[in-house]
Design an enzyme around this catalytic site. Structure first.
Site, PDB file in Angstrom:
ATOM      1  N   GLU A 122      -5.962  53.128  78.977  1.00 19.36           N
ATOM      2  CA  GLU A 122      -4.880  52.315  78.433  1.00 19.36           C
ATOM      3  C   GLU A 122      -4.042  51.594  79.491  1.00 19.36           C
ATOM      4  O   GLU A 122      -3.529  50.515  79.229  1.00 19.36           O
ATOM      5  CB  GLU A 122      -3.952  53.198  77.573  1.00 19.36           C
ATOM      6  N   SER A 175       3.071  91.216  25.321  1.00 18.69           N
ATOM      7  CA  SER A 175       3.420  92.643  25.417  1.00 18.69           C
ATOM      8  C   SER A 175       3.992  93.054  26.769  1.00 18.69           C
ATOM      9  O   SER A 175       4.374  94.218  26.944  1.00 18.69           O
ATOM     10  CB  SER A 175       2.182  93.497  25.110  1.00 18.69           C
TER      11      SER A 175
END
Length: 785
Positions: free
Chosen positions: A196, A476
C-alpha cells in the site's frame, strides 16, 4: 509660428497620459491581489488552525465508538472436575483453537482419547492476568484427573479464556477488536506497507511521486480512477472524511495528512490504521480493523495468523468486496500472491518461503459468521438486563466488558437435544408435527445463574426469541403452585381430595367444566397422587376451595411478576408465561423456597478491566422450606410413577428428578419443567400459529429434557430435610399411619403437627421409632442420615 506649436504640445501631453493610466490600473490590481492573498492566507491559516485542532482532538480523544463485549463464563479446570474430552473439545471449538498434531503456539491443542495438550492464549480477567501456558490434561472416564504444566508440575487450577459471545454495537453498526501495534505480527505491517505505501516511513504524510503518478493515470483515462494515497491519507479518508472519489475530498486529504504526520509518530498513525480500515461486511455489521477481520475470516486471533493469512488480509485493503475470499476465491488468491511477491522482491521473505506460501490454500473458515453470533437468545437476555443499569449510548460506545454465566458446553448439549428431538417428532408424526418450534432455558438451581437459552429450533437466528417473548398457556405446570398453596394452608401430602366433576358458571354465562385427560373421575385420592398423576378434577376442586387469589399469591411468591386474572381456568394452566418466567417459578421450588431472580450477568468492567458493577446473588425466602420440601417429594413422585415416569428408561435410577409435565388446552403446547441437583431446565414445544400438536407434554417436551439430561449427566437431587418435617410410614391407599413391614406402606414427609390421626392394622406390632426410618431408596433421595 506660435499658433502652429500649440497643437503639437497638446498632442505630446496626450501621449504621456496612457502609460500613467495603465500603471495606475496594474498598481490597483496588484494591491487587490495582495489584499486577496492576505485575506486568503488569514482564512487559510484559520482553516488550518481549525483543521489542526479537529485532527488532534479526534485522534487523541475517543477514536472509536466501541461496542460492549459480552463473554461466556471461563472454563475453570481442576482435578476432579466432571468433564469429558468431548466437552473440552466443544469449548476449544468455541474459542477457535486449532486442532493440530503438535501444539507449538497459543491457540493450538492436541486431542487424544484420554489426554489433551493445550497451549492457552491467556486472558486479562478482572481479578488478574491468566498467562498463556502449555497444559497437559489427563482424563479418567468423564472426569479430569490431573493437570500439569510444560515442566511436568501439577497445576491446581487453570482457566481458559472466555468465549466472546456477542457485542452491543454502535448505531453505525461498525464493529472492531482493538489491537496495539506490538500485538500485530511483523509480517502484517511489512505486507501492508509493501503493498500500500512503500515509502511510508520516509514521506511527510503525502507522497509527491504517488500523486504525480496518479494524476498521469487519471489524465490518460480521462476520469478519476487512482488516488496515489499514502496510508496516512487513507486513514484521513476513513477517519475524518468520506470515501467519495472527488477532487475536493482529495485536496482536503493533503493538508490533513501533513498535519497528522506532523503531530504524531509513524507508529501511532499505523496503529490507528490497523484498527480503522474496513475489511468486510457481515449483514448490517461492518468489519473494521485487522483484529476483528482475523476472527471473521479465520476464527483465530490476529497474533496466531500465518504468513499466507496475513498476506490475504493486507491484500484485501484495496477492495474487501472485490477480493472477498468467500465469494471470489481465485481473485483473492491472485491478490494474496501479489502481496507475497512484493514481500519477496522487497527482501522481507526469501524465495523458499515465497514458494511454500503461494501453494497454500486461503484457509478461510467456511461459515460466514463471527463466533459472537452463536448465542443470540442468551445475548438478548443479557442486553435486557444491562439496560436496567446502563444507558444505551454507554453500551454502544464505551467498550465495556460484560462477563456472563453462559456455559457453551451446556448450550451445545441443550441445542442438540432440542433440535434432534424436534427432527425425530417431525419424522414420527409427519405433517401433524410440521413447523414445530421450541425453546429452552437451563439454569443452576443452587444459584439461579442462567447457563443456556434457546429461542427457537434455528438456534443461531437473531429474530423472535420464544424463550423470552412467547407467552404461552403453561397447562399443568401451574399445578405445583396450587398444591403448594394447599400445603401452606394446613393440607398434608395424604389429605384426601375429591377427583369429581366440577362446574362453575362464569360471569359471561358460560360454564367451566374441566375434565381429566382420560375423561374419567377417580373418586377420593391423596394429594400427592393427584399431583403425580396430574388429575385436573382434583386440582380444580382443591383450587376453588382454597381460593384463586391465594393460588395467584403463591405464584407471585414463586417469582411470577405479571398480572394474572382470577379465572378458574388459571388453576389448570390457562395463564400464559414465557419459558424464562416458568424457569423463575421452578427455580424457587428447586431452591427450597428461596426466590432468586434468574441471573445472566456476573460482572461488568470498563475497557481497561476496572470493575463497574457486580451482580451478586439476590436471595429471599418467600415460601416456607417445610412446605416446599413436601412439594419436592410429590414432584419426584411425578418422575418415579407419574406422568414423567419415562425419564428413568433413559436416565439412571439414582438420578433423583423432580418435575412436572404440562399440556395446554386442546394440546397446543407441550411443556416440561424439572430439576436435578445441579441443573434446572424448562422446555416448551409448540407452533407459532397455535395449532394443536399430536403429542402431550410427556410425549414432546419431556423427551427434549430427558435427552439433554442424559448428555449433561448432572448431579442427583438431594433435598435436605427441614427441622419442622418428619417422615412417617403411611398406607399408600388410605394415607393412614402404618408400619414399614406392612404391605403398601410408604415413607411420606409431614410438617410437625400434621400427621394422620388414624392407623391401619396390618397384623404387626409397631416398632419403636419406626416412624422416622425411611426406605433405602428414599434415603438416597433425601439424604436424611
Amino acid at each position: 509660428m506660435n499658433k502652429k506649436r500649440t497643437p503639437a504640445k497638446k498632442t505630446s501631453r496626450k501621449r504621456t497620459a496612457k502609460p500613467q493610466v495603465k500603471k495606475s490600473l496594474w498598481r490597483s490590481f496588484g494591491v487587490f491581489l495582495l489584499k486577496l492573498t492576505l485575506i486568503g492566507a488569514v482564512i487559510g491559516s484559520i482553516g488550518l488552525i481549525y483543521l489542526d485542532a479537529q485532527i488532534r482532538q479526534q485522534f487523541e480523544g475517543k477514536r472509536w465508538a466501541l461496542p460492549a463485549k459480552v463473554y461466556a463464563r471461563p472454563l475453570e479446570l481442576y482435578s476432579g472436575l466432571a468433564i469429558s474430552t468431548k466437552d473440552v473439545k466443544v469449548e476449544l471449538a468455541g474459542l477457535g483453537y486449532q486442532l493440530v498434531s503438535k501444539a507449538t503456539q497459543p491457540g493450538q491443542a492436541e486431542i487424544a482419547k484420554r489426554r489433551i495438550r493445550v497451549y492457552t492464549r491467556g486472558f486479562e480477567f478482572p481479578d488478574g492476568l491468566e498467562r498463556s501456558q502449555k497444559l497437559l490434561l489427563d482424563f479418567k472416564g468423564e472426569q479430569l484427573s490431573r493437570i500439569r504444566n510444560s515442566k511436568g508440575q501439577t497445576v491446581n487450577l487453570a482457566r481458559l479464556e472466555p468465549v466472546l459471545i456477542g457485542g452491543i454495537y454502535p448505531q453505525n453498526n461498525e464493529d472492531r477488536d482493538l489491537i496495539r501495534l506490538d500485538e500485530a505480527p511483523t509480517s502484517l505491517t511489512d505486507a501492508l506497507i509493501a503493498i500500500e505505501d512503500q515509502s511510508y516511513y520516509d514521506h511527510f504524510g503525502v507522497s509527491p511521486k504517488g500523486i504525480a503518478r496518479a494524476m498521469w493515470v487519471n489524465l490518460r483515462v480521462g476520469r478519476f480512477v487512482q488516488g496515489g494515497s499514502t496510508l496516512t491519507q487513507q486513514l484521513i479518508k476513513n477517519f475524518y472524511l468520506t470515501s467519495d472519489r472527488t477532487l475536493a475530498r482529495k485536496l482536503m486529504e493533503i493538508p490533513m495528512a501533513i498535519l497528522l504526520d506532523f503531530h504524531y509518530s509513524k507508529d501511532e498513525i499505523l496503529e490507528a490504521y490497523l484498527n480503522e480500515v474496513y475489511l468486510g461486511q457481515e449483514g448490517s455489521r461492518a468489519i473494521h480493523g485487522f483484529g476483528l477481520a482475523a476472527q471473521y475470516y479465520f476464527s483465530q486471533p490476529l497474533q496466531e495468523l500465518k504468513l499466507s493469512q496475513v498476506a490475504l488480509l493486507a491484500g484485501m485493503v484495496k477492495g474487501p468486496s472485490y477480493y472477498d475470499p468467500r465469494r471470489h476465491p481465485e481473485r483473492a488468491k491472485k491478490r494474496r500472491d501479489l502481496v507475497l511477491r512484493v514481500l519477496r522482491d522487497e527482501g522481507k521473505i526469501n524465495e523458499d518461503t515465497y514458494q511454500k506460501t503461494i501453494n497454500k490454500s486461503l484457509g478461510v473458515v467456511k461459515q460466514k459468521s463471527l463466533l459472537k453470533g452463536a448465542y443470540p437468545a442468551y445475548l438478548d437476555l443479557v442486553k435486557r438486563q444491562l439496560r436496567e443499569s446502563y444507558h444505551e449510548e454507554d453500551l454502544r460506545t464505551e467498550g465495556l466488558r460484560v462477563f456472563t454465566g453462559l456455559n457453551p458446553i451446556v448450550q451445545a448439549k441443550a441445542e442438540a437435544a432440542l433440535v434432534n428431538t424436534i427432527k425425530s417428532l417431525e419424522k414420527r408424526y409427519g405433517k401433524r408435527a410440521a413447523d414445530l418450534e421450541g425453546s429452552m432455558v437451563v439454569t443452576d438451581p443452587q444459584t439461579g445463574e442462567v447457563l443456556s437459552i434457546i429461542g427457537g429450533k434455528s438456534t443461531r437466528y437473531e429474530g423472535f426469541n420464544r424463550a423470552l417473548d412467547a407467552v404461552r398457556p403453561i397447562g399443568s405446570l401451574v399445578k405445583p403452585a396450587v398444591y403448594l398453596t394447599a400445603l401452606e394452608n394446613g393440607y398434608s401430602l395424604v389429605s384426601p381430595l375429591d377427583d369429581e366433576p366440577v362446574s362453575v358458571e362464569m360471569p359471561s354465562g358460560q360454564v367451566w367444566e374441566p375434565q381429566n385427560f382420560d375423561k374419567k373421575s377417580h373418586g377420593v385420592v391423596p394429594l400427592h397422587q393427584a399431583l403425580a398423576r396430574s388429575y385436573n378434577l382434583s386440582t380444580a376442586n382443591l383450587g376453588m376451595s382454597l381460593g384463586i387469589d391465594k393460588v395467584i399469591g403463591t405464584m407471585q411468591d414463586l417469582g411470577v411478576s405479571r398480572e394474572m386474572d382470577e379465572y378458574p381456568s388459571l388453576l389448570l394452566g390457562a395463564q400464559g408465561l414465557p419459558v424464562v418466567e416458568v424457569a423463575t417459578m421452578y427455580q424457587t421450588i428447586a431452591a427450597n423456597g428461596f426466590q432468586m431472580p434468574l441471573r445472566a450477568i456476573r460482572m461488568v468492567t470498563d475497557s481497561q478491566g476496572m470493575e463497574l458493577s457486580r451482580y451478586p446473588f439476590n436471595v429471599k425466602q418467600t415460601v416456607s422450606a417445610e412446605s416446599v420440601h413436601l412439594l419436592q417429594y410429590a414432584m419426584q413422585e411425578v418422575a418415579r410413577e407419574g406422568t414423567a415416569r419415562s425419564v428413568y428408561s433413559h436416565l439412571p435410577s439414582n438420578l433423583n428428578v423432580a418435575g412436572k409435565t404440562g399440556t395446554s388446552n386442546d394440546q397446543r403446547d407441550s411443556w416440561f419443567a424439572g430439576f436435578t441437583g445441579s441443573r434446572l431446565a424448562v422446555v416448551w414445544l409448540g407452533r407459532d400459529d397455535n395449532s394443536a400438536l399430536p403429542f402431550t407434554g410427556s410425549g414432546g417436551a419431556l423427551k427434549v429434557w430427558t435427552a439433554y439430561m442424559k448428555a449433561d449427566k448432572p448431579e442427583p437431587f438431594q433435598a435436605p430435610v427441614p427441622e419442622g418435617v418428619e417422615y412417617l410410614w403411611v398406607d399408600k391407599e388410605t394415607g393412614y399411619l402404618s408400619d414399614e413391614r406392612c404391605q403398601g406402606a410408604i415413607p411420606v414427609p409431614f410438617q410437625n403437627g400434621s400427621k394422620p390421626q388414624y392407623r391401619v392394622d396390618c397384623g404387626v406390632e409397631p416398632v419403636q421409632n419406626s416412624e422416622s426410618k425411611p426406605l433405602d431408596w428414599f434415603r438416597r433421595w433425601f439424604r436424611q442420615e
